[in-house]
Design a protein around this motif. Sequence first.
Motif, PDB file in Angstrom:
ATOM      1  N   LEU A  54       1.099  -1.228   0.189  1.00 64.99           N
ATOM      2  CA  LEU A  54       0.074   0.092  -0.127  1.00 64.99           C
ATOM      3  C   LEU A  54       0.710   1.422   0.118  1.00 64.99           C
ATOM      4  CD1 LEU A  54      -2.932  -0.916   2.584  1.00 64.99           C
ATOM      5  CD2 LEU A  54      -2.975  -0.642   0.031  1.00 64.99           C
ATOM      6  N   MET A 103       2.199   1.586  -3.501  1.00 62.78           N
ATOM      7  CA  MET A 103       1.219   2.169  -4.488  1.00 62.78           C
ATOM      8  C   MET A 103       0.975   3.463  -4.139  1.00 62.78           C
ATOM      9  SD  MET A 103      -2.741   1.164  -4.806  1.00 62.78           S
ATOM     10  CE  MET A 103      -3.099   1.924  -3.248  1.00 62.78           C
ATOM     11  N   ARG A 104       0.977   4.158  -2.964  1.00 68.18           N
ATOM     12  CA  ARG A 104       0.792   5.461  -2.718  1.00 68.18           C
ATOM     13  C   ARG A 104       1.887   6.301  -3.316  1.00 68.18           C
ATOM     14  NH1 ARG A 104      -1.928   8.767   0.991  1.00 68.18           N
ATOM     15  NH2 ARG A 104      -0.604  10.768   1.516  1.00 68.18           N
ATOM     16  N   GLY A 109      -6.604   3.892  -1.649  1.00 69.39           N
ATOM     17  CA  GLY A 109      -5.269   3.533  -1.030  1.00 69.39           C
ATOM     18  C   GLY A 109      -5.291   4.066   0.258  1.00 69.39           C
TER      19      GLY A 109
END
Length: 214
Positions: free
Chosen positions: A96, A99-100, A126
């Motif tokens: 996560l 992804m951010r 997210g």
Amino acid sequence: INSHGYYLLPLLISLPFLLVPAWLSIRLAMRPWRKVAQEVAARGPQDLRPLAFKPPHGELAALVDNINALLQRVDASAARERSFIADATHELRTPLAAMRVNVEALQAQASDPRQQELLDGILNSGNRAARLVGQLLQLTRSEVQAQAQAGGRPPQALDILLQDRLAALSGLAQVSGIELELQASVSLQVPGQRESLVSLIDNLVENAIKYSPH
């Protein structure tokens, strides 16, 4: 009654002498059962320790041993579930966060408003997933520390904690057109766990940002 009084009268006279010893013997025999029942009733949902009372009777001792074995199995199963949730949440935090970072990099390069809107939606999703993972991790920690006494925890400076969380959530508020302002007493101390208070404040502020007008 008159014709059979010779038979009924001794029974009526002896009835109290039969019932009172029977009642006393049953009450004495049920005393170990009451002790076991009282100990079980006094337990909380997190207290899975074996029963401390050891009855001298073989029948009741077998029941207590089976209850203790069941408590041990339930405790082991709960520990495995907490370990699984903790491991899963730790594993989810890394992708996560990656992804951010990637989405924020794409936002810096994107020039199309439509792409910016889509990337904002991905980033918000997210963030919600990251908050959910954090709450699951906090749940496992709170279950481990559920038996700790609240009076033994040091007080937390609520005003400082509120300042920190509002500063962390200010970016989300600006995106939604919300202005955050803190009005609190100086040196406001509250008893509690810092992680639980952070989760409480974040939930309240995020809901206020989400449902408040600009």
